[in-house]
Design a protein around this motif. Sequence first.
Motif, mmCIF file in Angstrom:
data_model
loop_
_atom_site.group_PDB
_atom_site.id
_atom_site.type_symbol
_atom_site.label_atom_id
_atom_site.label_comp_id
_atom_site.label_asym_id
_atom_site.label_seq_id
_atom_site.Cartn_x
_atom_site.Cartn_y
_atom_site.Cartn_z
ATOM 1 N N ILE A 464 0.837 -1.200 0.000
ATOM 2 C CA ILE A 464 0.000 0.000 0.000
ATOM 3 C C ILE A 464 0.875 1.255 0.000
ATOM 4 N N ALA A 465 1.906 1.255 0.857
ATOM 5 C CA ALA A 465 2.775 2.431 0.972
ATOM 6 C C ALA A 465 3.484 2.728 -0.344
ATOM 7 N N LEU A 466 3.998 1.692 -0.995
ATOM 8 C CA LEU A 466 4.703 1.920 -2.253
ATOM 9 C C LEU A 466 3.744 2.297 -3.381
ATOM 10 N N CYS A 467 2.511 1.798 -3.326
ATOM 11 C CA CYS A 467 1.506 2.257 -4.295
ATOM 12 C C CYS A 467 1.232 3.755 -4.102
ATOM 13 N N ARG A 468 1.066 4.165 -2.862
ATOM 14 C CA ARG A 468 0.845 5.588 -2.595
ATOM 15 C C ARG A 468 2.056 6.415 -3.017
ATOM 16 N N TYR A 469 3.240 5.878 -2.798
ATOM 17 C CA TYR A 469 4.451 6.597 -3.212
ATOM 18 C C TYR A 469 4.469 6.769 -4.729
ATOM 19 N N TYR A 470 4.082 5.722 -5.436
ATOM 20 C CA TYR A 470 4.043 5.822 -6.894
ATOM 21 C C TYR A 470 2.995 6.849 -7.339
ATOM 22 N N GLU A 471 1.845 6.859 -6.672
ATOM 23 C CA GLU A 471 0.822 7.863 -6.985
ATOM 24 C C GLU A 471 1.363 9.274 -6.839
ATOM 25 N N TYR A 481 9.280 -3.359 -6.464
ATOM 26 C CA TYR A 481 9.009 -3.637 -5.056
ATOM 27 C C TYR A 481 7.536 -3.984 -4.859
ATOM 28 N N ILE A 482 6.667 -3.263 -5.541
ATOM 29 C CA ILE A 482 5.233 -3.590 -5.464
ATOM 30 C C ILE A 482 5.002 -5.014 -5.950
ATOM 31 N N GLN A 483 5.697 -5.403 -7.009
ATOM 32 C CA GLN A 483 5.588 -6.771 -7.528
ATOM 33 C C GLN A 483 6.038 -7.788 -6.477
ATOM 34 N N ILE A 758 7.309 1.477 7.576
ATOM 35 C CA ILE A 758 6.198 1.598 6.623
ATOM 36 C C ILE A 758 5.143 2.553 7.167
ATOM 37 N N SER A 759 4.913 2.488 8.483
ATOM 38 C CA SER A 759 3.914 3.372 9.091
ATOM 39 C C SER A 759 4.280 4.834 8.876
ATOM 40 N N TYR A 760 5.549 5.158 9.090
ATOM 41 C CA TYR A 760 5.970 6.547 8.858
ATOM 42 C C TYR A 760 5.750 6.937 7.401
ATOM 43 N N LEU A 761 6.137 6.060 6.478
ATOM 44 C CA LEU A 761 6.001 6.395 5.062
ATOM 45 C C LEU A 761 4.537 6.599 4.691
#
Length: 782
Positions: A464-471, A481-483, A758-761
């Motif tokens: 979820i965090a990396l998806c939001r980062y990509y957004e 990494y998402i993969q 991850i929580s911080y991100l």
Amino acid sequence: MIERELKASVRLLTRRTRNKNKSHRRTKFHHESETKQTQVIFLTSYPPRECGIATYSQDLVNNMASQFGPSFKLVICSLDAAEGEPANETIYNLETHRPEAFEAFGKMVNYDPEIAMVMIQHEFGLFRSNEGAFIDLLKMIRKPVVLSFHTVLPRPNEDLKYQVWQLAYFSSAIIVMTQTSKTMLVTYYDIDPEKISVIAHGTHLIRHGDEGQLKEKYGLEGKKVLTTFGLLGPGKSIETSLHALPRILAAHPDVIFLIIGKTHPSLQKSEGERYREFLKEEVNSLGISDHVKFINKFLQLGELLEYLQLSDIYLFTSKDPNQAVSGTFSYAMSCGCPVISTPIPHALEALGSDAGMIIDFTNPGMMADAAIALLNDDLLRRNMGLNGLQKSVSSAWENATIAHGRLFSQITEGRIILDYQLPELKLDHIRRLTTDFGIIQFSIISRPDPASGYTLDDNARAMIALCRYYEATSDTSVLPYIQIYFDFILFCYQKEGQFMNYVSFDKEFSNENEASNLEDSNGRAIWALGYLCSMAPRFPQNFQSLSKKACDLVVDSMDGLEKIHSPRAMAFSIKGLYFMNRYNSTPESQRLILIFADRLAAMYERESEDGWLWYETYLTYANSVLPEALLCAWLSNGENRFRNIAKTSFDFLLSTIFNKRTITVVSNRKWLRKEERHLIPLPGGEQPIDVAYTILALDKFSKVFPNENYAGRMKDAFHWFLGDNHLHQIIYNPCTGGCYDGLEETNVNLNQGAESTISYLLARLVFENSYIPSEELVPKLP
């Protein structure tokens, strides 16, 4: 009239605009051509002058500018800077041999409306040429003055006692760096203890490198390294270590002693290299030249910290019993290096009995005994290093800066309002934790701990965090990494529609799965898969198939999903189905959202009462997920009952965990029970994940209820990571990109595991760059 007098007086100060290419003087008064902003004047020794106070001041100034940015402007007035010295800051220069310069400085402070206060770094030698003019300056200044004593001498004579008493009396606040110094000011100088703040000498947060690799880099492989550093002078008594070295070498012939640093500039002017030559003669006479290395230069910070990290023991041998503080062994402690020190007050306080060893002044025998004992015991040496590191983090420059900022705000009576600035956004630690299989669960400090294995929980949140980062960034480097995280979730999926949570580093499901309730983990998996499904329109063409696979996996899980009854598992599932429905709505997903929302609403109606508007008889972990899920349910089906319960329960939760502007989430050490709701919860046991979940919920509520103060609460909650908490210490480590695992009652848990990082991100991305499609602001009816 006042303006003309001010301009005339400022000409007695040197205004210096410096950069790498030029240096020149100006007499123009600074606020005429610059944007007006509340200012703090630093009167101090400052680089390029080479002394401990200059380095200290630069570190403090840089960190205050980095952490508090536009909260106030820092203006530096250096003491006795030489003409033509290069620097990057625009500063004034006060020549201490000229009494009229002190008066000019005082007039500038008094008459400039933008100057809120003055910060002075004090060492007796800095003002020796005009001590009377300096005291007159303090009497003259009509704005708050903070005076930081770098030296406090015990048992003063009457003249010194009166001098220090005057300095304190005409200052608004006093800073010392040890509790011992505060005690001496109160005991020997009759200074009001309420006026004195103890703020430890700052230390640098570092990303700990591999000791072996660093030794190889500097040609020290296979060596046990003893180190000392600092500006050389007889007061450091380095000969104490040299005289101990023959005995140490008899027990450990692989030892090498590094003496790092230039000769002190003032000593260089008066005596040249006499002390260094004396040390070299001692080395030759003792027959230890192959085991001693002089590094005769002023090391840049990065190189110095690497030397300290590769050191097995740091040696501090000052023979001045009145030396109040030393930044040198503070730096060693921050690098996880055990310390052997003489008993100056700072060492006695900082090291205690578990972070180093104390020896008598000028006692080579005790030095040899201590060094041999540590070199004989790798575990003892390691534990002392870790204990020192734990102690040093509370005095990291970031935390010292917070302490200074809070004092500035207090003495200026709110004229300075602290606005925490966002650190650079980093994925470094998440990348370090991630293998080609998944994200590792725990870290030992900042080093990934493979023995801790993997969890579905962490990989779901990481996805979820990396998806939001990509957004937020469109950075395609995070797609692999998402993969990886998706493949891990797929690995955990069982044919019967359930997911396993715990996986060993050897990629085997562990026995923990049998002893744990996996419903919450299954709910998090649905949340993550649903979010990935919603990413389809934003992913590049070649990655959209992954969203399709995520949707298919949610659909495959639906048969078993209805069986879950854990409140948080249902809430996570609602969130996942809600996100999936934004892209691919199905009657079954809508039906499940309604079932879970009805169950949560029934729980609320059964347990809530006057003064307790909640779903259970206690507040535990991930509390904000429950009202957020009901708000998502309302956005999915438009049932106002869910919206009303969501808002009422969320407002109750916020009233419980916020004290004015500061968040204190429910401790994982003790849940808050209904019958104890009148009690003030004890501090400690606060987890980054609960703060992050609260921020996610605040973001959602702020969009649905824009006229409420949810956005303001979100900012206040995020500041918890940056130091606005009961310890006033940072939880996020800006050096590593990791986040500490918890805020305890008296300390921060320094381990930087996957969950907290991850929580911080997640919290950072939601707070700073949350992507909320406009259609989410109204219910999407089936």
